[in-house]
Motif scaffolding. Structure first.
Motif, short mmCIF file in Angstrom:
data_model
loop_
_atom_site.label_atom_id
_atom_site.label_comp_id
_atom_site.label_asym_id
_atom_site.label_seq_id
_atom_site.Cartn_x
_atom_site.Cartn_y
_atom_site.Cartn_z
N LYS A 239 40.62 38.80 54.32
CA LYS A 239 40.40 38.00 53.11
C LYS A 239 40.69 38.82 51.84
CE LYS A 239 37.02 34.57 54.67
NZ LYS A 239 35.67 34.01 54.43
N HIS A 240 41.95 39.17 51.68
CA HIS A 240 42.37 39.94 50.51
C HIS A 240 43.88 39.79 50.36
CE1 HIS A 240 42.71 43.25 47.61
NE2 HIS A 240 41.40 43.24 47.52
N ASP A 241 44.39 39.93 49.13
CA ASP A 241 45.84 39.89 48.91
C ASP A 241 46.52 41.00 49.71
OD1 ASP A 241 45.60 37.76 47.24
OD2 ASP A 241 45.74 38.91 45.38
N SER A 242 45.88 42.16 49.75
CA SER A 242 46.39 43.26 50.56
C SER A 242 45.98 43.04 52.01
CB SER A 242 45.80 44.59 50.06
OG SER A 242 45.95 45.61 51.04
N PRO A 243 46.85 43.39 52.97
CA PRO A 243 46.47 43.23 54.38
C PRO A 243 45.44 44.24 54.84
CG PRO A 243 48.60 44.31 54.20
CD PRO A 243 48.23 43.88 52.81
N ASN A 244 45.11 45.20 53.95
CA ASN A 244 44.27 46.32 54.38
C ASN A 244 42.93 46.43 53.65
OD1 ASN A 244 46.52 47.16 56.00
ND2 ASN A 244 47.40 48.12 54.18
N SER A 245 42.86 46.01 52.40
CA SER A 245 41.71 46.33 51.56
C SER A 245 40.40 45.73 52.04
CB SER A 245 41.98 45.89 50.12
OG SER A 245 43.05 46.62 49.57
N ALA A 246 40.47 44.58 52.71
CA ALA A 246 39.23 43.90 53.10
C ALA A 246 38.64 44.42 54.41
CB ALA A 246 39.47 42.40 53.21
N GLN A 247 39.36 45.28 55.11
CA GLN A 247 38.89 45.73 56.42
C GLN A 247 37.53 46.43 56.33
OE1 GLN A 247 40.55 44.95 59.26
NE2 GLN A 247 42.13 43.91 58.07
N THR A 248 37.46 47.47 55.51
CA THR A 248 36.20 48.20 55.37
C THR A 248 35.19 47.44 54.51
OG1 THR A 248 37.37 49.49 53.68
CG2 THR A 248 37.03 50.54 55.82
N LEU A 260 30.16 40.17 49.41
CA LEU A 260 30.95 40.92 48.45
C LEU A 260 32.16 40.10 48.01
CD1 LEU A 260 30.91 44.45 50.17
CD2 LEU A 260 29.53 43.70 48.21
N ALA A 261 32.97 40.73 47.12
CA ALA A 261 34.21 40.13 46.62
C ALA A 261 33.94 38.86 45.82
CB ALA A 261 35.18 39.88 47.77
N GLY A 262 34.81 37.88 45.88
CA GLY A 262 34.71 36.72 45.01
C GLY A 262 35.54 36.91 43.75
N ASP A 263 35.50 35.94 42.86
CA ASP A 263 36.32 35.95 41.64
C ASP A 263 36.04 37.19 40.79
OD1 ASP A 263 37.14 33.53 42.57
OD2 ASP A 263 36.07 32.34 41.07
N ALA A 264 37.09 37.70 40.14
CA ALA A 264 36.95 38.87 39.27
C ALA A 264 37.94 38.76 38.13
CB ALA A 264 37.18 40.15 40.06
N TRP A 265 37.67 39.52 37.05
CA TRP A 265 38.53 39.51 35.86
C TRP A 265 39.36 40.78 35.81
CZ3 TRP A 265 38.78 35.64 32.04
CH2 TRP A 265 37.89 34.59 32.23
N TYR A 266 40.67 40.63 35.59
CA TYR A 266 41.58 41.75 35.46
C TYR A 266 42.46 41.55 34.23
CZ TYR A 266 40.39 42.76 40.34
OH TYR A 266 39.72 43.03 41.50
N LYS A 270 41.09 35.78 34.73
CA LYS A 270 40.25 35.58 35.91
C LYS A 270 41.11 35.39 37.14
CE LYS A 270 36.53 32.65 37.72
NZ LYS A 270 35.67 31.47 37.46
N LYS A 271 40.78 36.12 38.19
CA LYS A 271 41.51 36.00 39.45
C LYS A 271 40.58 35.46 40.52
CE LYS A 271 44.38 38.51 42.74
NZ LYS A 271 45.05 39.80 43.07
N GLU A 272 40.96 34.36 41.11
CA GLU A 272 40.15 33.77 42.16
C GLU A 272 40.37 34.51 43.48
OE1 GLU A 272 40.94 29.61 42.40
OE2 GLU A 272 40.10 29.18 40.40
N LYS A 273 39.28 34.98 44.05
CA LYS A 273 39.35 35.75 45.29
C LYS A 273 38.30 35.20 46.27
CE LYS A 273 39.50 40.24 44.70
NZ LYS A 273 39.12 41.58 44.18
#
Length: 319
Positions: A239-248, A260-266, A270-273
């Motif tokens: 559950k992440h744009d990257s194939p790796n970041s959500a593993q840990t 954890l995770a969910g929407d965040a501001w960059y 606002k980026k929906e996650k």
């Protein structure tokens, strides 16, 4: 292997030396200089793409060649000097204690009730906008950073150094640093940073999954919810744009029984996650400390695993 073990211990004891030159900062300096020379907004996507590939090639070459020369010279002087230089390089490439130190600054500010200081502290270790974060958001950001960087900053470089010594470790960290600086999917770096981002995805594909497994095992050993860590790791690990970041992140969320995770501001947007984990209990500042326990437990398990594999290989060779 002796140099790797020594470097690992030095990292846990000393952390990053803030007042002395650091190779990763040097790599970052090279990336900035090359970006200023190569990146032009008026360039076509194709031109930006090949210029980004040139940057990746140059940075990787320099990042490996310089330590290779230094290591070769040290070994030519004396074997033990070469081992000492190799151990120091391994130490410099690991960031376990630094990650704990920086995230615990957030924890200490939250425990003291200083939300502004906590925002400042967390802004030093995350890429998102922190001005809009409340205490829960600050805590989640810190926990997510510890969880994700358990792989990038500790376990992945350790695995690559176990395979190819500090030189392969430098290659990995060069790619990882480029991804963190130019690997964004925004208007500026969409094409210029694509090669760096793709290489980082490839290099982290197996280490991130190994890290998730090690974090799940650490959860069992440390008395956390290992069963839930395994469940969320399998369910939310992608559950992440990257194939790796959500593993840990998934393994950590499951072990701590939080979401954890969910929407965040960059950069003001606002980026929906998607969310990771289930809110079995509310997020609290103590989760930062628990995430660091998982970080250390996972890193130690990784070291024990590579030592066991190395010993097994040596036994097989001698049979």
């Amino acid at each position: 292997m002796i140099s790797l073990i020594t470097g690992f211990i030095l990292d846990l004891l000393l952390g990053d030396p803030y007042r002395m030159p650091h190779p990763i900062r040097g790599i970052g300096w090279i990336i900035q200089k090359l970006e200023r020379r190569l990146l032009r907004e008026e360039d076509s996507p194709g031109t930006q793409l090949w210029k980004g590939a040139v940057l990746v090639a140059v940075v990787c070459l320099v990042s490996v060649l310089l330590p290779a020369v230094l290591l070769l010279l040290a070994y030519r002087i004396h074997r033990y000097l070469g081992m000492a230089v190799g151990a120091f390089m391994c130490y410099q490439l690991l960031a376990t204690k630094c990650l704990k130190t920086e995230s615990m600054k957030v924890y200490q500010a939250l425990k003291a009730g200083d939300v502004e200081e906590a925002r400042t502290a967390v802004s030093m270790i995350v890429g998102r906008d922190t001005a809009v974060l409340d205490e829960t958001g600050i805590t989640k950001a810190a926990v997510e950073t510890v969880a994700e960087n358990a792989s990038d900053g500790s376990i992945a470089p350790l695995l690559y150094m176990a395979l190819g010594g500090p030189l392969l470790g430098f290659f990995y960290k060069a790619v990882n640093t480029m991804d963190s600086m130019i690997g964004y999917k925004n208007e500026k770096y969409l094409y210029f940073g694509r090669t760096a981002a793709r290489m980082d995805d490839i290099l982290n594909y197996l280490p991130s999954r190994i890290s998730g497994l090690l974090m799940t095992a650490a959860a069992y050993l440390l008395g956390m919810d290992g069963k839930n860590a395994w469940r969320i790791f399998r369910r939310d690990g992608r559950k992440h744009d990257s194939p790796n970041s959500a593993q840990t992140e998934a393994a950590c969320a499951g072990a701590l029984q939080i979401r954890l995770a969910g929407d965040a501001w960059y950069f003001g947007h606002k980026k929906e996650k998607p969310t990771i984990g289930d809110p079995i209990r509310p997020v609290c500042a103590e989760d930062i400390r628990l995430a660091n326990r998982l970080l250390y437990g996972s890193a130690v398990l990784a070291l024990l695993a590579v030592c066991a594999v190395g010993a097994g290989i040596r036994i097989m060779i001698n049979i």
